[in-house]
Motif scaffolding. Structure first.
Motif, PDB file in Angstrom:
ATOM      1  N   GLN A  27      -4.647   4.921  -2.198  1.00 32.29           N
ATOM      2  CA  GLN A  27      -3.953   5.687  -1.156  1.00 32.29           C
ATOM      3  C   GLN A  27      -2.926   6.635  -1.767  1.00 32.29           C
ATOM      4  OE1 GLN A  27      -4.643   5.730   2.237  1.00 32.29           O
ATOM      5  NE2 GLN A  27      -3.283   7.498   2.171  1.00 32.29           N
ATOM      6  N   ILE A  28      -2.216   6.173  -2.793  1.00 32.89           N
ATOM      7  CA  ILE A  28      -1.238   7.035  -3.473  1.00 32.89           C
ATOM      8  C   ILE A  28      -1.948   8.259  -4.044  1.00 32.89           C
ATOM      9  CG2 ILE A  28       0.352   7.213  -5.433  1.00 32.89           C
ATOM     10  CD1 ILE A  28       0.984   4.202  -4.983  1.00 32.89           C
ATOM     11  N   GLY A  29      -3.085   8.026  -4.703  1.00 32.24           N
ATOM     12  CA  GLY A  29      -3.861   9.129  -5.262  1.00 32.24           C
ATOM     13  C   GLY A  29      -4.281  10.118  -4.186  1.00 32.24           C
ATOM     14  N   HIS A  30      -4.751   9.594  -3.079  1.00 35.43           N
ATOM     15  CA  HIS A  30      -5.163  10.455  -1.961  1.00 35.43           C
ATOM     16  C   HIS A  30      -3.981  11.260  -1.446  1.00 35.43           C
ATOM     17  CE1 HIS A  30      -5.947  11.332   2.337  1.00 35.43           C
ATOM     18  NE2 HIS A  30      -7.151  11.651   1.863  1.00 35.43           N
ATOM     19  N   ALA A  90      -2.544  -9.211  -1.986  1.00 38.19           N
ATOM     20  CA  ALA A  90      -2.713  -9.355  -3.438  1.00 38.19           C
ATOM     21  C   ALA A  90      -4.041  -8.752  -3.888  1.00 38.19           C
ATOM     22  CB  ALA A  90      -2.619 -10.828  -3.838  1.00 38.19           C
ATOM     23  N   VAL A  91      -5.092  -8.996  -3.126  1.00 42.50           N
ATOM     24  CA  VAL A  91      -6.408  -8.439  -3.456  1.00 42.50           C
ATOM     25  C   VAL A  91      -6.366  -6.913  -3.403  1.00 42.50           C
ATOM     26  CG1 VAL A  91      -8.801  -8.245  -2.625  1.00 42.50           C
ATOM     27  CG2 VAL A  91      -7.705 -10.487  -2.754  1.00 42.50           C
ATOM     28  N   ALA A  92      -5.557  -6.360  -2.503  1.00 42.01           N
ATOM     29  CA  ALA A  92      -5.456  -4.905  -2.348  1.00 42.01           C
ATOM     30  C   ALA A  92      -4.452  -4.282  -3.318  1.00 42.01           C
ATOM     31  CB  ALA A  92      -5.059  -4.575  -0.908  1.00 42.01           C
ATOM     32  N   GLY A  93      -3.905  -5.102  -4.205  1.00 37.24           N
ATOM     33  CA  GLY A  93      -2.952  -4.569  -5.186  1.00 37.24           C
ATOM     34  C   GLY A  93      -1.535  -4.492  -4.665  1.00 37.24           C
ATOM     35  N   GLN A  94      -1.279  -5.154  -3.564  1.00 36.61           N
ATOM     36  CA  GLN A  94       0.058  -5.175  -2.985  1.00 36.61           C
ATOM     37  C   GLN A  94       0.640  -6.573  -3.147  1.00 36.61           C
ATOM     38  OE1 GLN A  94      -0.896  -3.985   0.988  1.00 36.61           O
ATOM     39  NE2 GLN A  94      -1.141  -1.849   0.434  1.00 36.61           N
ATOM     40  N   ALA A  95       1.869  -6.739  -2.726  1.00 32.76           N
ATOM     41  CA  ALA A  95       2.522  -8.027  -2.908  1.00 32.76           C
ATOM     42  C   ALA A  95       3.323  -8.406  -1.681  1.00 32.76           C
ATOM     43  CB  ALA A  95       3.432  -7.980  -4.120  1.00 32.76           C
ATOM     44  N   GLN A  96       3.660  -9.678  -1.614  1.00 33.67           N
ATOM     45  CA  GLN A  96       4.495 -10.163  -0.534  1.00 33.67           C
ATOM     46  C   GLN A  96       5.474 -11.184  -1.052  1.00 33.67           C
ATOM     47  OE1 GLN A  96       1.882 -11.266   2.766  1.00 33.67           O
ATOM     48  NE2 GLN A  96       3.186 -10.052   4.060  1.00 33.67           N
ATOM     49  N   LEU A 109       5.940   5.898  -2.930  1.00 29.45           N
ATOM     50  CA  LEU A 109       4.768   5.465  -2.164  1.00 29.45           C
ATOM     51  C   LEU A 109       4.423   4.012  -2.468  1.00 29.45           C
ATOM     52  CD1 LEU A 109       2.634   8.720  -2.439  1.00 29.45           C
ATOM     53  CD2 LEU A 109       3.766   7.816  -0.385  1.00 29.45           C
ATOM     54  N   LEU A 110       4.525   3.632  -3.741  1.00 24.11           N
ATOM     55  CA  LEU A 110       4.279   2.244  -4.146  1.00 24.11           C
ATOM     56  C   LEU A 110       5.235   1.311  -3.399  1.00 24.11           C
ATOM     57  CD1 LEU A 110       3.998   1.018  -7.799  1.00 24.11           C
ATOM     58  CD2 LEU A 110       5.652   0.010  -6.266  1.00 24.11           C
TER      59      LEU A 110
END
Length: 163
Positions: free
Chosen positions: A109-112, A62-68, A100-101
């Motif tokens: 990472q997507i931007g990179h 969640a902190v990294a902008g991801q979800a579970q 990618l998301l």
């Protein structure tokens, strides 16, 4: 909770503190609660039987902008996710960002990977959510799996599907 239930609290947090991620920890494995929590802006939905290491991972995600999402809840959610008919067409770049998301990549990472600025990725993500009629990256990732953009076993941490 004395004044608001978890879903109402999630809505308030999402509206008033949009940079704050909410991970729901509940004993309820009901379609309505699951879908309502994600629509309210939760980035994760875990059951109270989640192990401590998995809970830690969900918080870090969640902190990294991801979800579970709890694996037990994933199948239920996949049955409930319904795309608008018909969804607005995504541009080629938006489809790349969504792919990618859905595989669990964070904006940076997507931007990179695509050679674009993180701010541009955020713009694309906002457009994707609007066009698909969903309020979270998690629901967008599940949409990507549902339409075949990403195989279900490649959803990564965006939806935390365990095969």
């Amino acid at each position: 909770m004395p004044e608001l239930d978890g879903i109402a609290a999630t809505e308030v947090i999402h509206r008033e503190l949009p940079n704050t991620s909410v991970v729901v920890l509940t004993s309820l494995l009901e379609d309505e609660s699951l879908v309502s929590a994600l629509r309210a802006g939760a980035v994760g939905y875990l059951l109270k039987d989640t192990s401590l290491p998995d809970l830690r991972q969900a918080i870090k995600a969640a902190v990294a902008g991801q979800a579970q999402i709890s694996p037990k809840a994933t199948a239920r959610l996949l049955r409930k996710v319904v795309a608008p008919e018909p969804p607005e067409t995504l541009s080629h770049r938006e489809a790349e960002v969504l792919q990618l998301l859905a595989r669990g990549s964070a904006n940076k990472q997507i931007g990179h990977d695509l050679g674009i600025a993180e701010k541009t990725v955020k713009t694309h993500v906002g457009n994707i959510l609007r066009k698909l009629g969903v309020q979270s990256r998690t629901l967008a990732a599940l949409y990507a799996a549902r339409v075949g953009l990403v195989p279900l076993d490649q959803l990564g941490e965006a939806a935390a599907v365990s095969a």
